[in-house]
Scaffold this active site. Structure first.
Site, PDB file in Angstrom:
ATOM      1  N   SER A  85      37.760  28.509  53.592  1.00 21.19           N
ATOM      2  CA  SER A  85      38.468  27.336  53.033  1.00 21.19           C
ATOM      3  C   SER A  85      39.610  27.965  52.127  1.00 21.19           C
ATOM      4  O   SER A  85      39.807  27.440  50.896  1.00 21.19           O
ATOM      5  CB  SER A  85      37.285  26.593  52.128  1.00 21.19           C
TER       6      SER A  85
ATOM      7  N   LYS B 120      31.650  30.547  53.458  1.00 18.12           N
ATOM      8  CA  LYS B 120      30.476  31.052  53.081  1.00 18.12           C
ATOM      9  C   LYS B 120      29.872  31.364  51.905  1.00 18.12           C
ATOM     10  O   LYS B 120      28.845  31.872  51.444  1.00 18.12           O
ATOM     11  CB  LYS B 120      30.875  32.511  53.893  1.00 18.12           C
TER      12      LYS B 120
ATOM     13  N   ASP C 125      34.938  39.219  58.205  1.00 21.86           N
ATOM     14  CA  ASP C 125      34.133  38.616  58.890  1.00 21.86           C
ATOM     15  C   ASP C 125      34.787  38.013  60.180  1.00 21.86           C
ATOM     16  O   ASP C 125      34.298  38.187  61.529  1.00 21.86           O
ATOM     17  CB  ASP C 125      33.589  37.440  58.572  1.00 21.86           C
TER      18      ASP C 125
ATOM     19  N   GLY D 239      51.299  36.392  42.084  1.00 17.49           N
ATOM     20  CA  GLY D 239      52.837  36.247  42.318  1.00 17.49           C
ATOM     21  C   GLY D 239      53.667  34.922  42.591  1.00 17.49           C
ATOM     22  O   GLY D 239      54.404  34.637  41.963  1.00 17.49           O
ATOM     23  N   GLY D 240      52.978  34.666  43.798  1.00 15.68           N
ATOM     24  CA  GLY D 240      53.751  33.150  44.562  1.00 15.68           C
ATOM     25  C   GLY D 240      53.715  33.180  45.701  1.00 15.68           C
ATOM     26  O   GLY D 240      53.186  33.751  46.674  1.00 15.68           O
TER      27      GLY D 240
ATOM     28  N   SER E 263      52.110  36.061  52.420  1.00 13.73           N
ATOM     29  CA  SER E 263      51.013  35.649  53.121  1.00 13.73           C
ATOM     30  C   SER E 263      50.477  34.340  53.025  1.00 13.73           C
ATOM     31  O   SER E 263      50.009  33.492  53.734  1.00 13.73           O
ATOM     32  CB  SER E 263      49.991  36.647  52.946  1.00 13.73           C
ATOM     33  N   LEU E 264      50.880  33.932  51.566  1.00 15.46           N
ATOM     34  CA  LEU E 264      50.605  32.451  51.463  1.00 15.46           C
ATOM     35  C   LEU E 264      51.173  31.562  52.363  1.00 15.46           C
ATOM     36  O   LEU E 264      50.749  30.730  52.913  1.00 15.46           O
ATOM     37  CB  LEU E 264      50.771  32.166  50.091  1.00 15.46           C
TER      38      LEU E 264
ATOM     39  N   ARG F 120      55.436  48.427  48.605  1.00 14.20           N
ATOM     40  CA  ARG F 120      54.318  48.792  48.052  1.00 14.20           C
ATOM     41  C   ARG F 120      53.630  50.316  48.545  1.00 14.20           C
ATOM     42  O   ARG F 120      53.238  51.001  47.569  1.00 14.20           O
ATOM     43  CB  ARG F 120      53.014  47.718  48.248  1.00 14.20           C
TER      44      ARG F 120
ATOM     45  N   THR G   6      43.025  33.422  48.463  1.00 16.17           N
ATOM     46  CA  THR G   6      43.963  32.299  48.299  1.00 16.17           C
ATOM     47  C   THR G   6      43.893  31.881  46.490  1.00 16.17           C
ATOM     48  O   THR G   6      44.874  32.201  45.906  1.00 16.17           O
ATOM     49  CB  THR G   6      43.926  30.861  48.992  1.00 16.17           C
TER      50      THR G   6
ATOM     51  N   GLU H 145      60.182  39.708  43.960  1.00 19.19           N
ATOM     52  CA  GLU H 145      59.418  40.704  44.042  1.00 19.19           C
ATOM     53  C   GLU H 145      59.952  41.906  44.805  1.00 19.19           C
ATOM     54  O   GLU H 145      61.182  41.867  45.409  1.00 19.19           O
ATOM     55  CB  GLU H 145      58.214  40.177  44.799  1.00 19.19           C
TER      56      GLU H 145
ATOM     57  N   HIS I  73      47.922  48.098  47.254  1.00 26.30           N
ATOM     58  CA  HIS I  73      48.572  47.482  46.153  1.00 26.30           C
ATOM     59  C   HIS I  73      48.777  48.777  45.163  1.00 26.30           C
ATOM     60  O   HIS I  73      47.737  49.244  44.671  1.00 26.30           O
ATOM     61  CB  HIS I  73      48.165  46.187  45.536  1.00 26.30           C
TER      62      HIS I  73
HETATM   63  C1  LIG Z   1      44.317  39.191  43.966  1.00 27.60           C
HETATM   64  C2  LIG Z   1      45.205  38.862  44.924  1.00 27.60           C
HETATM   65  C3  LIG Z   1      46.450  38.385  44.717  1.00 27.60           C
HETATM   66  C4  LIG Z   1      47.428  37.952  45.823  1.00 27.60           C
HETATM   67  N1  LIG Z   1      48.823  37.500  45.422  1.00 27.60           N
HETATM   68  C5  LIG Z   1      49.337  36.973  46.342  1.00 27.60           C
HETATM   69  C6  LIG Z   1      50.573  36.184  46.140  1.00 27.60           C
HETATM   70  O1  LIG Z   1      51.042  36.333  44.835  1.00 27.60           O
HETATM   71  N2  LIG Z   1      51.328  35.762  47.261  1.00 27.60           N
HETATM   72  C7  LIG Z   1      50.907  35.836  48.469  1.00 27.60           C
HETATM   73  O2  LIG Z   1      51.543  35.319  49.485  1.00 27.60           O
HETATM   74  N3  LIG Z   1      49.825  36.678  48.598  1.00 27.60           N
HETATM   75  C8  LIG Z   1      48.952  37.033  47.748  1.00 27.60           C
HETATM   76  N4  LIG Z   1      47.684  37.450  48.141  1.00 27.60           N
HETATM   77  C9  LIG Z   1      47.174  37.441  49.553  1.00 27.60           C
HETATM   78  C10 LIG Z   1      46.887  36.039  49.851  1.00 27.60           C
HETATM   79  O3  LIG Z   1      46.264  35.630  48.687  1.00 27.60           O
HETATM   80  C11 LIG Z   1      45.975  35.926  51.046  1.00 27.60           C
HETATM   81  O4  LIG Z   1      46.335  36.873  52.050  1.00 27.60           O
HETATM   82  C12 LIG Z   1      45.611  34.609  51.621  1.00 27.60           C
HETATM   83  O5  LIG Z   1      45.368  33.712  50.556  1.00 27.60           O
HETATM   84  C13 LIG Z   1      44.855  34.567  52.694  1.00 27.60           C
HETATM   85  O6  LIG Z   1      44.378  33.114  52.964  1.00 27.60           O
HETATM   86  P1  LIG Z   1      43.219  32.961  54.158  1.00 27.60           P
HETATM   87  O7  LIG Z   1      43.361  31.382  54.079  1.00 27.60           O
HETATM   88  O8  LIG Z   1      43.750  33.409  55.393  1.00 27.60           O
HETATM   89  O9  LIG Z   1      42.005  33.337  53.697  1.00 27.60           O
HETATM   90  P2  LIG Z   1      41.137  33.176  52.352  1.00 27.60           P
HETATM   91  O10 LIG Z   1      42.059  32.718  51.258  1.00 27.60           O
HETATM   92  O11 LIG Z   1      40.682  34.705  52.099  1.00 27.60           O
HETATM   93  O12 LIG Z   1      39.928  32.477  52.663  1.00 27.60           O
HETATM   94  C14 LIG Z   1      39.121  32.934  53.536  1.00 27.60           C
HETATM   95  C15 LIG Z   1      38.041  31.860  53.462  1.00 27.60           C
HETATM   96  O13 LIG Z   1      37.116  32.259  54.584  1.00 27.60           O
HETATM   97  C16 LIG Z   1      35.623  32.090  54.170  1.00 27.60           C
HETATM   98  N5  LIG Z   1      34.840  32.972  54.969  1.00 27.60           N
HETATM   99  C17 LIG Z   1      35.028  34.543  55.276  1.00 27.60           C
HETATM  100  N6  LIG Z   1      34.156  34.682  55.974  1.00 27.60           N
HETATM  101  C18 LIG Z   1      33.326  33.770  56.325  1.00 27.60           C
HETATM  102  C19 LIG Z   1      32.262  33.417  57.441  1.00 27.60           C
HETATM  103  N7  LIG Z   1      31.669  34.548  58.015  1.00 27.60           N
HETATM  104  N8  LIG Z   1      31.776  32.231  57.336  1.00 27.60           N
HETATM  105  C20 LIG Z   1      32.152  31.331  56.400  1.00 27.60           C
HETATM  106  N9  LIG Z   1      33.198  31.373  55.843  1.00 27.60           N
HETATM  107  C21 LIG Z   1      33.825  32.703  55.663  1.00 27.60           C
HETATM  108  C22 LIG Z   1      35.871  32.758  52.629  1.00 27.60           C
HETATM  109  O14 LIG Z   1      34.771  32.443  51.890  1.00 27.60           O
HETATM  110  C23 LIG Z   1      37.191  31.997  52.334  1.00 27.60           C
HETATM  111  O15 LIG Z   1      36.864  30.604  51.986  1.00 27.60           O
HETATM  112  C24 LIG Z   1      46.840  38.132  47.209  1.00 27.60           C
HETATM  113  C25 LIG Z   1      45.569  38.446  47.488  1.00 27.60           C
HETATM  114  C26 LIG Z   1      44.808  38.868  46.503  1.00 27.60           C
HETATM  115  C27 LIG Z   1      43.276  39.267  46.580  1.00 27.60           C
END
Ligand SMILES: Cc1cc2nc3c(=O)[nH]c(=O)nc-3n(C[C@H](O)[C@H](O)[C@H](O)COP(=O)(O)OP(=O)(O)OC[C@H]3O[C@@H](n4cnc5c(N)ncnc54)[C@H](O)[C@@H]3O)c2cc1C
Length: 515
Positions: free
Chosen positions: A12, A34, A207, A47-48, A374-375, A274, A42, A113, A228
């Protein structure tokens, strides 16, 4: 509770939620996550989100910067998709009510950035991810065709006749349940928790990579982990990311004598990519024998607190003032460039299985990710995957060589603790890698993995599943890092410090042969 629907989305975060919103227009969507609903990388993004909406910007310029960061390994088609489709989905977030910061004219304020040639990062102070999650949850929670279940840990995929037909999850009590659907999306995020030092929250244990690999999909690019450079490092306090936007606004890295040092090692200085800044910090810390610091003391006091309220608060909690004190920093694992290999529509090597967001390797990031991309990737490829999931399966064309991973000859060792695994990953598979350390790590991880895969050891609880995934992903990262005998992007080999385009301008995927 066994469930059935049209589509299963695992995760999510931004990718899973945006995909679910798109899928709901064509069918019933089940979202499993999970932990708590908003627990994801997320939610922590600071940063953005990058999008070429500024007057001096263009998708071409954004592509150029993205390819530059990717260090020769990005897939230019994937990059073109990201930069051309990205602005549309960012504008959609604005239409849905995202409260991004505005400039004096009322337009979205654009931050700078590292490795971006212009200002192109939309942000909501320093808590952009939280704001994006709020907006997406608002859409999801009003949609009757989306069923979201928290505390549901997906442990494996249901594969019948070579097709993914859904997944299996365990609830908090360890009870197993089945979800049957026509198309499944892994949107499980990153794997920072495989390392001792990380910016990622507890859910980021890779996972999706482990689950997809065990089911026979291809995983690729896993040697490319982004470390980072600036994470708050105060003993006995959790590591907290100090966003690159700080340096974008003028913060400097200094040593214990207050001297700016990055330029000694990297000509581009504090805003070099980085991996380069992180290695410059590590060299300076080694040379001086002391910590390195971030300082904003030369910037306007109230601007610093206004622009970075979340980071200001995190610093206050450890007794530091972001605007005046030197803030001790060190590198930490932050982002996984590799993942489950997909085409431009999220299709993996396993029919019926799709992946989007940080768990996927679309080829956008190559060997290193451009900040704030990445967002954007989660939005663009979340929607693209959803569109493909609503159509009949088409076999993707996945490029690169394949390395088969056979379990047959491996010896089982003792059961590790998670702390042991993460500590070893940090020391031997971290920022600076060497053949000897990588070999030892691979051998140890293989033994742990075999032990965890033995019948009876059983990943029957959420805790044991977590350990199995950390070890599996750690092993895949270490194997890929040992195989790649060059340095490129986030992957640095002290014994092969140069980039080698003759032998290594290519990707290698791992696939499990369960014999
Ligand atoms: C501190 C921090 C700052 C960041 N700042 C930025 C930024 O400024 N700009 C940018 O572009 N990126 C940034 N990033 C990176 C970016 O946030 C992530 O790459 C991006 O949000 C990933 O989104 P996602 O939907 O792929 O995964 P996530 O947002 O990590 O969501 C994964 C989901 O999967 C669920 N999940 C995992 N395994 C399982 C399982 N086995 N069963 C059920 N559910 C599961 C988790 O609980 C979670 O809900 C940052 C990351 C961090 C940690």
């Amino acid at each position: 509770m066994n469930l059935s629907g049209d589509f299963l989305v695992v995760g999510s975060g931004i990718a899973g939620l945006r995909a679910a919103i798109a899928l709901a227009s064509v069918g019933k969507v089940i979202v499993l996550t999970k932990a708590g609903l908003s627990e994801s990388n997320t939610g922590y993004a600071q940063g953005g989100i990058a999008a070429s909406i500024g007057k001096d910007d263009s998708p071409e310029l954004h592509a150029q910067d993205t390819l530059g960061a990717g260090d020769g390994l990005s897939d230019s088609d994937a990059v073109n998709v990201l930069v051309t489709e990205g602005p549309r989905y960012v504008k959609e977030l604005l239409e849905w009510g995202a409260a991004f910061d505005r400039d004096a004219e009322g337009k979205p304020a654009l931050g700078r950035e590292a490795a971006h040639s212009v200002r192109r990062v939309l942000h909501a102070t320093d808590a952009t991810g939280r704001e994006i999650s709020r907006v997406l949850w608002n859409q999801v929670s009003h949609n009757p065709r989306i069923q979201v279940m928290d505390d549901t840990l997906v442990t494996r995929l249901l594969v019948q006749d070579g097709q993914c037909r859904g997944g299996v999850y365990i609830d908090k009590s360890g009870q197993e349940h089945f979800v049957t659907v026509t198309a499944t999306l892994l949107a499980t995020g990153g794997a920072g928790q495989v390392f001792r030092e990380t910016t990622n929250p507890a859910v980021a244990t890779g996972d999706g990579v482990a689950i997809a690999f065990r089911a026979g999909a291809r995983v690729t690019g896993l040697e490319f982990v982004q470390f980072h450079p600036t994470v708050l490092n105060v003993p006995d306090y959790p590591r907290f990311l100090l966003s690159e936007a700080l340096r974008g606004e003028g913060a400097r890295l200094v040593n214990a004598s207050g001297e700016a040092f990055v330029q000694r090692y990297e000509s581009e200085g504090d805003l070099a990519s980085r991996d380069r800044v992180a290695r410059a910090m590590s060299r300076e810390a080694e040379r001086s024998g002391t910590s390195v610091y971030l300082t904003l003391a030369h910037l306007d006091y109230s601007f610093v607190h206004r622009r970075f309220p979340t980071i200001t608060k995190a610093c206050q909690q450890v007794g530091l003032d972001l605007a005046t004190d030197r803030i001790p920093v060190s590198p930490a694992a932050h982002y996984l460039m590799g993942g489950v290999q997909t085409d431009l529509h999220g299709r993996t090597a396993l029919p019926g299985l799709y992946a989007a967001g940080e768990v996927a390797c679309t080829g956008v990031h190559g060997a290193n990710r451009l900040a704030s991309n990445s967002l954007l990737e989660g939005l663009v490829f979340g929607v693209r995957s959803a569109v493909a999931m609503a159509q009949p399966w088409q076999t993707p064309s996945l490029s690169g060589d394949v390395d088969s991973f056979e379990m047959r000859n491996l010896q089982a060792g003792t059961l590790p603790t998670e702390v042991e695994v993460k500590d070893m990953m940090w020391r031997k598979v971290g920022l600076v890698r060497m053949q000897s350390g990588l070999r030892a790590a691979v051998q140890q991880l293989e033994q742990w993995w075999m032990r965890l895969e033995q019948p009876g050891t059983g990943a029957s609880s959420q805790e044991s599943m977590r350990l199995l995934n950390v070890v599996t992903v750690g092993l895949l990262i270490a194997r890929a890092a040992l195989r790649r005998e060059e340095s490129r992007g986030g992957h640095f080999r002290e014994d092969f410090p140069q980039r080698d385009d003759i032998l290594w301008q290519r990707n290698v995927s791992d696939v499990l042969i369960d014999s």
